[in-house]
Write a protein that holds these residues in place. Structure first.
Motif, PDB file in Angstrom:
ATOM      1  N   ASP A   1      43.374  61.457   8.110  1.00 44.59           N
ATOM      2  CA  ASP A   1      43.831  60.625   6.980  1.00 44.59           C
ATOM      3  C   ASP A   1      45.220  59.685   7.430  1.00 44.59           C
ATOM      4  O   ASP A   1      45.585  59.871   8.598  1.00 44.59           O
ATOM      5  CB  ASP A   1      44.049  61.550   5.894  1.00 44.59           C
ATOM      6  CG  ASP A   1      45.233  62.379   6.152  1.00 44.59           C
ATOM      7  OD1 ASP A   1      46.013  62.283   7.041  1.00 44.59           O
ATOM      8  OD2 ASP A   1      45.313  63.527   5.410  1.00 44.59           O
ATOM      9  N   TYR A   2      45.727  59.280   6.512  1.00 43.26           N
ATOM     10  CA  TYR A   2      46.735  58.328   6.771  1.00 43.26           C
ATOM     11  C   TYR A   2      48.059  59.159   7.385  1.00 43.26           C
ATOM     12  O   TYR A   2      48.722  58.426   8.026  1.00 43.26           O
ATOM     13  CB  TYR A   2      47.354  57.472   5.623  1.00 43.26           C
ATOM     14  CG  TYR A   2      47.906  58.460   4.743  1.00 43.26           C
ATOM     15  CD1 TYR A   2      49.471  58.466   4.465  1.00 43.26           C
ATOM     16  CD2 TYR A   2      47.464  59.243   3.603  1.00 43.26           C
ATOM     17  CE1 TYR A   2      50.061  59.188   3.807  1.00 43.26           C
ATOM     18  CE2 TYR A   2      48.225  60.182   2.811  1.00 43.26           C
ATOM     19  CZ  TYR A   2      49.358  60.157   2.987  1.00 43.26           C
ATOM     20  OH  TYR A   2      50.115  61.032   1.923  1.00 43.26           O
ATOM     21  N   SER A   3      48.079  60.288   7.087  1.00 44.59           N
ATOM     22  CA  SER A   3      49.178  61.059   7.456  1.00 44.59           C
ATOM     23  C   SER A   3      49.141  61.440   8.916  1.00 44.59           C
ATOM     24  O   SER A   3      50.268  61.691   9.713  1.00 44.59           O
ATOM     25  CB  SER A   3      49.367  62.580   6.705  1.00 44.59           C
ATOM     26  OG  SER A   3      48.231  63.353   6.798  1.00 44.59           O
ATOM     27  N   THR A   4      47.891  61.524   9.449  1.00 47.83           N
ATOM     28  CA  THR A   4      48.043  61.798  10.785  1.00 47.83           C
ATOM     29  C   THR A   4      47.552  60.700  11.867  1.00 47.83           C
ATOM     30  O   THR A   4      47.537  60.785  12.987  1.00 47.83           O
ATOM     31  CB  THR A   4      46.713  62.775  11.263  1.00 47.83           C
ATOM     32  OG1 THR A   4      45.528  62.107  10.575  1.00 47.83           O
ATOM     33  CG2 THR A   4      46.868  64.156  10.315  1.00 47.83           C
ATOM     34  N   PHE A   5      47.620  59.468  11.155  1.00 52.52           N
ATOM     35  CA  PHE A   5      47.544  58.092  11.933  1.00 52.52           C
ATOM     36  C   PHE A   5      48.671  58.046  12.740  1.00 52.52           C
ATOM     37  O   PHE A   5      49.923  57.846  12.183  1.00 52.52           O
ATOM     38  CB  PHE A   5      47.232  56.993  11.245  1.00 52.52           C
ATOM     39  CG  PHE A   5      47.075  55.777  11.850  1.00 52.52           C
ATOM     40  CD1 PHE A   5      45.830  55.600  12.543  1.00 52.52           C
ATOM     41  CD2 PHE A   5      47.617  54.701  11.672  1.00 52.52           C
ATOM     42  CE1 PHE A   5      45.589  54.375  13.420  1.00 52.52           C
ATOM     43  CE2 PHE A   5      47.572  53.687  12.245  1.00 52.52           C
ATOM     44  CZ  PHE A   5      46.554  53.470  13.021  1.00 52.52           C
TER      45      PHE A   5
END
Length: 278
Positions: free
Chosen positions: A151-155
């Motif tokens: 998701d965006y948090s792990t990008f």
């Protein structure tokens, strides 16, 4: 039925070589190297204190330390042994891996759109004495491997270094399979999560919160929004890292593979003793 296997020439897949590398001794830091040189001079001049001598002995040991297989590596190799000898294979499944496989084409397409390229998925498997693997993209002496962020948090948008050093070893193994390649790209893509995985995530959260009759509308929408990214510019959803060919590191990987092969063959003896064959 057991299948007798000689692992002396066993070839490892590039994505797995990182599992072998944890037992590789870390080189001395610049500060440690300078300290070692200074202490060696003190020792040769017989002007070294007892405490300094202890430090010298410790640094010498670190400098001469040989690679060993970590316990984690041995656990991994035991699973390989059982798969090969028992003729079984356990499929590793988790939501991160499932998404990565499902959106592989989407990642490549996103990269093409952002960079104006026309790359297509490689379907050729390469082998040499140590590795067997199929990189995502192999074209005109260029290798690209794609990773899909959950998701965006792990990008890793703002990361300067590769988030997972195992991926660097994977790309180096790919480069060893293609001798003319001097560097490779590790590309992270942030693409929409497949609908079935979004539904799974909603069910998981609903169960965790004890919501038997479904999620509140605002929470349902928030989960969907956090797992889909059409509103974010495509250029902000691609992150590239360059991995340069490193023959020294490649040689270290091969040295660990030699140790791994020896360990796998030793398990043949362990199994034979267990079966009272020897």
């Amino acid at each position: 039925m057991l299948r007798v296997r000689d692992f002396s020439n066993y070839k490892f897949r590039p994505h797995a070589v990182g599992k072998l590398m944890k037992g590789l001794p870390k080189p001395l830091t610049q500060n440690q190297t300078e300290t070692l040189i200074a202490l060696e001079e003190k020792y040769s001049n017989q002007k070294i204190t007892e405490k300094q001598l202890e430090t010298l002995v410790d640094l010498r040991k670190k400098q001469k330390a040989k690679p060993v297989l970590s316990e984690g590596a041995k656990t991994y190799l035991k699973s390989i042994f059982k798969e090969e000898v028992f003729g079984r294979k356990k499929e590793v499944q988790n939501k991160y891996l499932t998404k990565g496989i499902a959106v592989e084409d989407e990642n490549i397409n996103l990269y093409n759109e952002v960079n104006g390229t026309f790359l297509i998925k490689n379907e050729v498997r390469y082998e040499n004495e140590f590795f067997t693997g199929e990189m995502d993209i192999e074209e005109d002496d260029e290798i690209i491997d794609f990773k899909s962020s959950w998701d965006y948090s792990t990008f890793p948008l703002f990361e300067d270094d590769v988030p997972n050093e195992d991926y660097e070893d994977q790309l180096l193994a790919y480069m060893d399979l293609r001798p003319n390649v001097k560097s490779a790209k590790l590309v992270y893509g942030l693409v929409d999560t497949p609908v079935d995985l979004i539904l799974d995530e909603k069910r998981r959260i609903g169960w965790k919160l004890g919501l038997i009759d479904g999620l509140p509308e605002d929470l349902d929408e928030e989960i969907t929004r956090n797992m889909t990214y059409a509103d974010i510019p495509k250029e902000a959803r691609i992150k590239k890292f360059i991995i340069y060919r490193d023959e020294k590191r490649i040689d270290q990987i091969k040295a660990m593979i030699l140790l791994a092969r020896e360990y796998l063959n030793s398990l043949n003896t362990t199994l034979a003793k267990h079966l009272q064959l020897i």
